[in-house]
Design an enzyme around this catalytic site. Structure first.
Site, mmCIF file in Angstrom:
data_model
loop_
_atom_site.group_PDB
_atom_site.id
_atom_site.type_symbol
_atom_site.label_atom_id
_atom_site.label_comp_id
_atom_site.label_asym_id
_atom_site.label_seq_id
_atom_site.Cartn_x
_atom_site.Cartn_y
_atom_site.Cartn_z
ATOM 1 N N GLU A 70 0.881 -1.180 0.000
ATOM 2 C CA GLU A 70 0.000 0.000 0.000
ATOM 3 C C GLU A 70 0.908 1.216 0.000
ATOM 4 O O GLU A 70 1.448 1.598 1.036
ATOM 5 C CB GLU A 70 -0.893 0.001 1.245
ATOM 6 N N CYS A 113 -2.414 8.927 2.145
ATOM 7 C CA CYS A 113 -1.916 8.380 0.878
ATOM 8 C C CYS A 113 -2.889 8.562 -0.282
ATOM 9 O O CYS A 113 -2.482 8.804 -1.403
ATOM 10 C CB CYS A 113 -1.612 6.909 1.062
ATOM 11 N N GLU A 158 -6.429 -4.246 0.804
ATOM 12 C CA GLU A 158 -6.814 -4.363 2.202
ATOM 13 C C GLU A 158 -8.319 -4.152 2.259
ATOM 14 O O GLU A 158 -8.898 -3.483 1.409
ATOM 15 C CB GLU A 158 -6.085 -3.310 3.048
HETATM 16 N N1 LIG Z 1 -1.469 3.175 0.276
HETATM 17 C C1 LIG Z 1 -1.653 3.289 1.577
HETATM 18 O O1 LIG Z 1 -2.525 2.641 2.135
HETATM 19 C C2 LIG Z 1 -0.814 4.237 2.391
HETATM 20 C C3 LIG Z 1 0.393 4.694 1.931
HETATM 21 N N2 LIG Z 1 1.172 5.544 2.684
HETATM 22 C C4 LIG Z 1 2.402 6.069 2.137
HETATM 23 O O2 LIG Z 1 3.412 6.038 3.119
HETATM 24 C C5 LIG Z 1 4.334 7.119 2.955
HETATM 25 C C6 LIG Z 1 4.560 7.840 4.255
HETATM 26 O O3 LIG Z 1 4.848 6.931 5.271
HETATM 27 P P1 LIG Z 1 6.313 6.732 5.824
HETATM 28 O O4 LIG Z 1 6.181 6.088 7.159
HETATM 29 O O5 LIG Z 1 7.099 7.980 5.717
HETATM 30 O O6 LIG Z 1 6.922 5.676 4.775
HETATM 31 P P2 LIG Z 1 8.300 4.880 4.836
HETATM 32 O O7 LIG Z 1 8.345 4.082 3.587
HETATM 33 O O8 LIG Z 1 9.433 5.772 5.140
HETATM 34 O O9 LIG Z 1 8.156 3.921 6.108
HETATM 35 C C7 LIG Z 1 7.092 3.001 6.219
HETATM 36 C C8 LIG Z 1 7.495 1.884 7.167
HETATM 37 O O10 LIG Z 1 8.543 1.129 6.588
HETATM 38 C C9 LIG Z 1 9.625 0.991 7.501
HETATM 39 N N3 LIG Z 1 10.855 0.872 6.727
HETATM 40 C C10 LIG Z 1 11.640 1.882 6.260
HETATM 41 N N4 LIG Z 1 12.667 1.371 5.537
HETATM 42 C C11 LIG Z 1 12.517 0.017 5.557
HETATM 43 C C12 LIG Z 1 13.257 -1.057 4.987
HETATM 44 N N5 LIG Z 1 14.347 -0.849 4.253
HETATM 45 N N6 LIG Z 1 12.827 -2.310 5.204
HETATM 46 C C13 LIG Z 1 11.711 -2.556 5.924
HETATM 47 N N7 LIG Z 1 10.970 -1.577 6.493
HETATM 48 C C14 LIG Z 1 11.368 -0.306 6.304
HETATM 49 C C15 LIG Z 1 9.512 2.236 8.356
HETATM 50 O O11 LIG Z 1 10.183 2.075 9.583
HETATM 51 C C16 LIG Z 1 8.006 2.361 8.519
HETATM 52 O O12 LIG Z 1 7.519 1.476 9.508
HETATM 53 C C17 LIG Z 1 3.718 7.997 1.910
HETATM 54 O O13 LIG Z 1 4.342 7.817 0.670
HETATM 55 C C18 LIG Z 1 2.278 7.513 1.828
HETATM 56 O O14 LIG Z 1 1.662 7.777 0.621
HETATM 57 C C19 LIG Z 1 0.767 5.920 3.906
HETATM 58 C C20 LIG Z 1 -0.428 5.489 4.414
HETATM 59 C C21 LIG Z 1 -1.329 4.656 3.694
#
Ligand SMILES: NC(=O)C1=CN([C@@H]2O[C@H](COP(=O)(O)OP(=O)(O)OC[C@H]3O[C@@H](n4cnc5c(N)ncnc54)[C@H](O)[C@@H]3O)[C@@H](O)[C@H]2O)C=CC1
Length: 486
Positions: free
Chosen positions: A246, A280, A460
């Site tokens: 997602e 998102c 989801e």
């Molecule tokens: N499509 C959807 O349902 C949703 C999408 N988003 C997207 O999420 C982004 C914002 O959220 P952020 O937390 O800043 O995203 P992020 O990608 O920086 O982090 C998301 C999660 O991934 C973990 N993570 C980071 N690097 C990782 C790695 N190399 N391996 C495994 N886990 C890792 C982080 O600790 C966090 O728990 C936006 O782009 C938004 O659009 C947010 C909410 C809902």
């Protein structure tokens, strides 16, 4: 952890120096909680416990699992206000909105509780009295990795279908919002899941990597950014693990001149300003048909200026602070660039300093409406993840459809029109997984949610998600003799 402070939570962002770095959500400079980061050892322990719990849980009937999930949903409902308060402190969103999140959380548990008892395979008749049947079986230990914008809700949207199908789940929240998911773990335990069936590990990328690469993890469901999603996919590929992604979006919201203007204006605000714009599926590219551009824009600006910003724990507040200072600066940077590229700021887009001295260091900004936008501008092309609406004008249906689809994302889209045929024709042409007609950003848990293109895959919510947390076993039964080739 002090839960009675009235302001935003953020994180003192230190780069991890090893598996034991500590991260601390900070409340306007005051630490409200510290968590030890889970390293490889803790991840191994969590997987070991989850495997043991899976053995017990997967043997239960759907009805037995249903009862436990219903009990967990009941407890969430009962503790709604308390969980919403923790979520507001955890994330900064208004308490008004946090309660909505908690509602879609217990509703999700109820929904999958309802499906748990009816999960079944099929019976297929074969020649000579032989037959086959299929069994829908759980995958094993699943991992959920969450973003910081909907911490409790994301954990529920992943764990409810996972547990309903008979799996165990280890959940890693974002290190920016580590708190509320712990309440969920407590609630599942109280409701009667075996110890270790739903486990929380804390940490950032390194912890996430240990989880994704663990040989005993059967599936990863990830919510977050596109770059991280791509890394998750690479790690999952190594173990041939199924994943749900997602990811982000830059969704279009199309307002035709024959719309109900009042609803369209309300829809545009819903599409842009929930959770400080950190959503998102937000419809941040608002395409408005020329005939009503002026009237629509005037109304949008009026309502946007009326949004009450401030202490997110106060009942009247509708917009709290952004997640942390670097993110606030990033969002303001997008607005600065938009101006340099020729967009006009009609309202907001600057730092907001609340009157309450307790809140003066909060990461607040005024919600922003940009006009005179063009499709090639950065604010129209890239996900800002803040309260910034870009208004674009259009002439014809064919033109707007082409422009709306001209993006690498495909999470959501919306259409406002009174013409029922046009509404369905346009959504059929939109390249987006979640489309809204005459509304935006409502999330009934009965409906599947997920993206097209770079916004990810898998879904989801909805009945279909059962397929993403289970696998099909086919059993072929011979009732006669073996017809051998040898
Ligand atoms: N499509 C959807 O349902 C949703 C999408 N988003 C997207 O999420 C982004 C914002 O959220 P952020 O937390 O800043 O995203 P992020 O990608 O920086 O982090 C998301 C999660 O991934 C973990 N993570 C980071 N690097 C990782 C790695 N190399 N391996 C495994 N886990 C890792 C982080 O600790 C966090 O728990 C936006 O782009 C938004 O659009 C947010 C909410 C809902």
């Amino acid at each position: 952890m002090a839960l009675n402070h009235r302001a935003a939570v953020s994180l003192s962002r230190k780069e991890p120096r090893g598996p034991r770095w500590r991260f601390c959500p900070v409340l306007l400079g005051r630490v409200i909680a510290t968590f030890a980061c889970s390293g490889e050892k803790e991840v191994n322990l969590a997987v070991q416990d989850a495997k043991a719990a899976f053995k017990i849980w997967s043997q239960k009937s759907g009805m037995e699992r249903c009862r436990v999930l219903l009990e967990a949903a009941r407890i969430i409902r009962e503790r709604r206000d308390e969980i919403a308060t923790v979520e507001t402190i955890n994330n900064g969103k208004s308490i008004f909105e946090a309660r909505w999140d908690i509602d879609t959380s217990w509703q999700c548990l109820e929904y999958y509780a309802g499906l748990a008892g009816s999960m079944a395979g099929e019976h297929i008749q074969l020649p000579g009295g032989s037959f086959g049947y299929t069994r829908r079986e759980p995958l094993g230990v699943c991992v959920g990795i969450g973003a910081w914008n909907y911490p409790f809700q994301i954990a529920c949207w992943k764990s409810a279908p996972a547990l309903a199908c008979g799996n165990a789940m280890i959940f890693k929240p974002s290190p920016f919002t580590p708190v509320s998911v712990l309440l969920l773990a407590e609630i599942y335990t109280e409701a009667g899941v075996p110890p270790g069936l739903f486990n929380v590990v804390q940490g950032g990328a390194a912890t996430g990597q240990f989880l994704c690469l663990h040989r005993d993890v059967a599936k990863v469901s990830f919510t977050g950014s596109v770059p991280t999603g791509s890394k998750i996919m690479e790690m999952a590929a190594k173990g041939i693990k199924p994943i749900t992604l997602e990811l982000g979006g830059k969704s279009p919201l199309i307002i035709f001149s024959d719309c109900d203007l009042e609803n369209a204006v309300k829809g545009a605000l819903m599409a842009n300003f929930l959770t400080q714009g950190e959503v998102c599926c937000n419809g941040t590219r608002v395409f408005v048909q020329k005939e009503i551009l002026e009237k629509f824009t005037k109304e949008v600006v009026k309502l946007t200026q009326g949004i009450k910003i401030g202490d997110p724990l106060l009942e009247g507040t509708r917009m709290g602070p952004l997640i942390n200072r670097p993110h606030l600066e990033r969002v303001l940077g997008f607005i600065k660039l938009a101006k340099e590229q020729g967009a006009k700021v009609l309202c907001g887009g600057d730092v907001y300093v609340p009157e309450d001295p307790k809140l003066k260091d909060g990461y607040y900004m005024r919600p922003c409406v940009l006009t005179d936008c063009r499709d090639d501008m950065t604010c129209v092309r890239e996900e800002i993840f803040g309260p910034v609406m870009s208004i674009l004008s259009f002439d014809t249906e064919a033109e707007v459809l082409e422009r709306a689809n001209n993006t690498t994302f495909g999470l959501a889209a919306g259409v406002f029109t009174r013409d029922i045929q046009r509404a369905h024709r346009v959504v059929a042409g939109l390249q987006a997984g979640m489309c809204f007609i005459n509304n935006y950003n409502v999330s009934p848990v009965e409906l599947p949610f997920g993206g097209y293109k770079k916004s990810g895959f898998g879904r989801e919510n909805g009945r279909v998600t059962i397929e993403y947390y289970s696998q099909l076993k086919t059993v072929c039964v011979e009732m006669g003799d073996v017809e051998s080739a040898f």
